[in-house]
Scaffold this active site. Sequence first.
Site, PDB file in Angstrom:
ATOM      1  N   ARG A  15       2.623   1.405  12.248  1.00 21.11           N
ATOM      2  CA  ARG A  15       3.495   1.469  11.074  1.00 21.11           C
ATOM      3  C   ARG A  15       4.308   0.177  10.994  1.00 21.11           C
ATOM      4  O   ARG A  15       4.576  -0.466  12.018  1.00 21.11           O
ATOM      5  CB  ARG A  15       4.445   2.658  11.175  1.00 21.11           C
ATOM      6  CG  ARG A  15       3.755   4.021  11.275  1.00 21.11           C
ATOM      7  CD  ARG A  15       4.789   5.111  11.521  1.00 21.11           C
ATOM      8  NE  ARG A  15       4.205   6.440  11.564  1.00 21.11           N
ATOM      9  CZ  ARG A  15       3.752   7.030  12.662  1.00 21.11           C
ATOM     10  NH1 ARG A  15       3.836   6.401  13.834  1.00 21.11           N
ATOM     11  NH2 ARG A  15       3.234   8.244  12.627  1.00 21.11           N
TER      12      ARG A  15
ATOM     13  N   LYS B 275       7.309   6.974  15.729  1.00 21.25           N
ATOM     14  CA  LYS B 275       8.056   7.805  14.784  1.00 21.25           C
ATOM     15  C   LYS B 275       8.034   9.262  15.247  1.00 21.25           C
ATOM     16  O   LYS B 275       6.983   9.791  15.610  1.00 21.25           O
ATOM     17  CB  LYS B 275       7.425   7.684  13.396  1.00 21.25           C
ATOM     18  CG  LYS B 275       8.088   8.544  12.328  1.00 21.25           C
ATOM     19  CD  LYS B 275       7.353   8.404  11.010  1.00 21.25           C
ATOM     20  CE  LYS B 275       7.947   9.318   9.955  1.00 21.25           C
ATOM     21  NZ  LYS B 275       7.208   9.255   8.679  1.00 21.25           N
TER      22      LYS B 275
ATOM     23  N   HIS C 130       1.509  -0.466   4.258  1.00 19.59           N
ATOM     24  CA  HIS C 130       1.128   0.864   4.750  1.00 19.59           C
ATOM     25  C   HIS C 130      -0.347   1.148   4.479  1.00 19.59           C
ATOM     26  O   HIS C 130      -0.994   1.861   5.250  1.00 19.59           O
ATOM     27  CB  HIS C 130       1.997   1.951   4.116  1.00 19.59           C
ATOM     28  CG  HIS C 130       1.920   3.258   4.851  1.00 19.59           C
ATOM     29  ND1 HIS C 130       2.404   3.422   6.131  1.00 19.59           N
ATOM     30  CD2 HIS C 130       1.388   4.462   4.506  1.00 19.59           C
ATOM     31  CE1 HIS C 130       2.185   4.664   6.534  1.00 19.59           C
ATOM     32  NE2 HIS C 130       1.571   5.317   5.566  1.00 19.59           N
TER      33      HIS C 130
ATOM     34  N   ARG D 139      -2.494   0.123   7.275  1.00 20.89           N
ATOM     35  CA  ARG D 139      -2.603   1.191   8.284  1.00 20.89           C
ATOM     36  C   ARG D 139      -3.686   2.185   7.877  1.00 20.89           C
ATOM     37  O   ARG D 139      -4.506   2.601   8.705  1.00 20.89           O
ATOM     38  CB  ARG D 139      -1.248   1.873   8.429  1.00 20.89           C
ATOM     39  CG  ARG D 139      -1.227   3.123   9.319  1.00 20.89           C
ATOM     40  CD  ARG D 139       0.221   3.576   9.482  1.00 20.89           C
ATOM     41  NE  ARG D 139       0.350   4.981   9.828  1.00 20.89           N
ATOM     42  CZ  ARG D 139       0.339   5.463  11.075  1.00 20.89           C
ATOM     43  NH1 ARG D 139       0.146   4.640  12.084  1.00 20.89           N
ATOM     44  NH2 ARG D 139       0.512   6.744  11.305  1.00 20.89           N
TER      45      ARG D 139
ATOM     46  N   HIS E 175       0.138  10.511  14.849  1.00 25.60           N
ATOM     47  CA  HIS E 175       0.406  11.638  13.956  1.00 25.60           C
ATOM     48  C   HIS E 175       0.873  12.850  14.761  1.00 25.60           C
ATOM     49  O   HIS E 175       0.414  13.084  15.878  1.00 25.60           O
ATOM     50  CB  HIS E 175      -0.863  12.025  13.187  1.00 25.60           C
ATOM     51  CG  HIS E 175      -1.221  11.067  12.101  1.00 25.60           C
ATOM     52  ND1 HIS E 175      -2.478  10.985  11.556  1.00 25.60           N
ATOM     53  CD2 HIS E 175      -0.474  10.138  11.444  1.00 25.60           C
ATOM     54  CE1 HIS E 175      -2.486  10.050  10.621  1.00 25.60           C
ATOM     55  NE2 HIS E 175      -1.281   9.529  10.533  1.00 25.60           N
TER      56      HIS E 175
ATOM     57  N   TYR F 155      -8.423  10.898   6.519  1.00 27.49           N
ATOM     58  CA  TYR F 155      -9.463   9.911   6.799  1.00 27.49           C
ATOM     59  C   TYR F 155     -10.840  10.553   6.918  1.00 27.49           C
ATOM     60  O   TYR F 155     -11.854   9.892   6.721  1.00 27.49           O
ATOM     61  CB  TYR F 155      -9.082   9.117   8.052  1.00 27.49           C
ATOM     62  CG  TYR F 155      -7.675   8.595   7.915  1.00 27.49           C
ATOM     63  CD1 TYR F 155      -7.357   7.652   6.937  1.00 27.49           C
ATOM     64  CD2 TYR F 155      -6.625   9.118   8.679  1.00 27.49           C
ATOM     65  CE1 TYR F 155      -6.055   7.224   6.748  1.00 27.49           C
ATOM     66  CE2 TYR F 155      -5.326   8.686   8.500  1.00 27.49           C
ATOM     67  CZ  TYR F 155      -5.046   7.741   7.524  1.00 27.49           C
ATOM     68  OH  TYR F 155      -3.762   7.325   7.327  1.00 27.49           O
TER      69      TYR F 155
END
Length: 364
Positions: free
Chosen positions: A205, A229, A308, A311, A333, A342
């Site tokens: 990120r 994150k 982004h 990414r 994630h 994806y």
Amino acid sequence: MSIQKTTDRKNLDQRLPQMPWFVQQFIDYKRPDLSPSTLLEYIRDYESFFGWLRGEGLSVAASNAEITLLDLETLHMDSIVGYRLHLTTRAESANTRVTVSRKLSALRSLFHYLSQIAEDENFYPLLKRNIMAKVEIKRIHKPKDTAAKLKGKILEDEELLEFVGYIYEGYGKDVEANKQAYYSFQLNRERDACIASLILNSGLRVSEVVNLNVDDLDVNNKLLYVFRKGHNDETFKTPVYFREQAKDDLSLYLSLRQSRYKTPKREKALFITLPNGSTEGKRMTKRAIQEMIIKYAKRFGKPYLTVHKLRHSFATDYYLQNDIYRTKEQLGHASTETTEIYAHLTDKTMSEAIERRLESEPST
């Protein structure tokens, strides 16, 4: 702790005293589980809601801090509908469906805490009636829908390498008539290409890129150590692999980092900028990296490409060679549900690749 978290925690602590006591209690309850950035978003959402309550005459409080539990307890469903309309139609800045959903979810969390968890001295709930329990918040983005929106707006196949190559060479040819733009390109191309290459070969990120320090990088083992994150342990950095393609780009940039950007030894940041008129370099900002990628993307012919979406480009490419669980871990994630995007994107990518292959083969 990351730079952004430190800033957000300071901002949170400054704004919290302006909230009612029960909101302060709720935030303290949530501190062990949520990042300062998320809690700060909660505060902003409550500031918006309480300001609207007072503006509509639904509370006689002179300030947000004076909003009472009774003000919340006596709200009618019409009031919540009115607030939702306010968020979606106010003239100065209408919110997207995603933002409205998030703001209402923040209210639901507060009301749930006050009615189901927090207690008064007699062990009764602080809030006797929870109007937000009646509010249905629909899921806005399903993985398939998100994938559809991303299609055509990310880099695919050979474009990943081409974009980095364009930053190294192509952009300079396109702007060489503009002396200021060309000078900036000559100064920053190795750094800018390195940032793009790193994201396209690791899926970091932009906030994770900004927070990287030189000591977080292990070039030989193709490893980075990052504050991920949502990770609640602020002392732990997660090891993240990057692909071979980024290794040379990182080595080249590192050889220039100190001399070209006049980087003082005390500056630990990996990616450095040297502002006009400055005598020494400092850490790049999130906004600077975002604007830098947009600048190159427009000239590259991908006006929808953002940092982004780099990414997303990596994730789509990575998923073609790996399963959903490895992709989830690489991207950091919290749930495979997010990674499902994806799966939908690569289904389309693979089917289109087959179509192209069939079209290029000679008929028999």
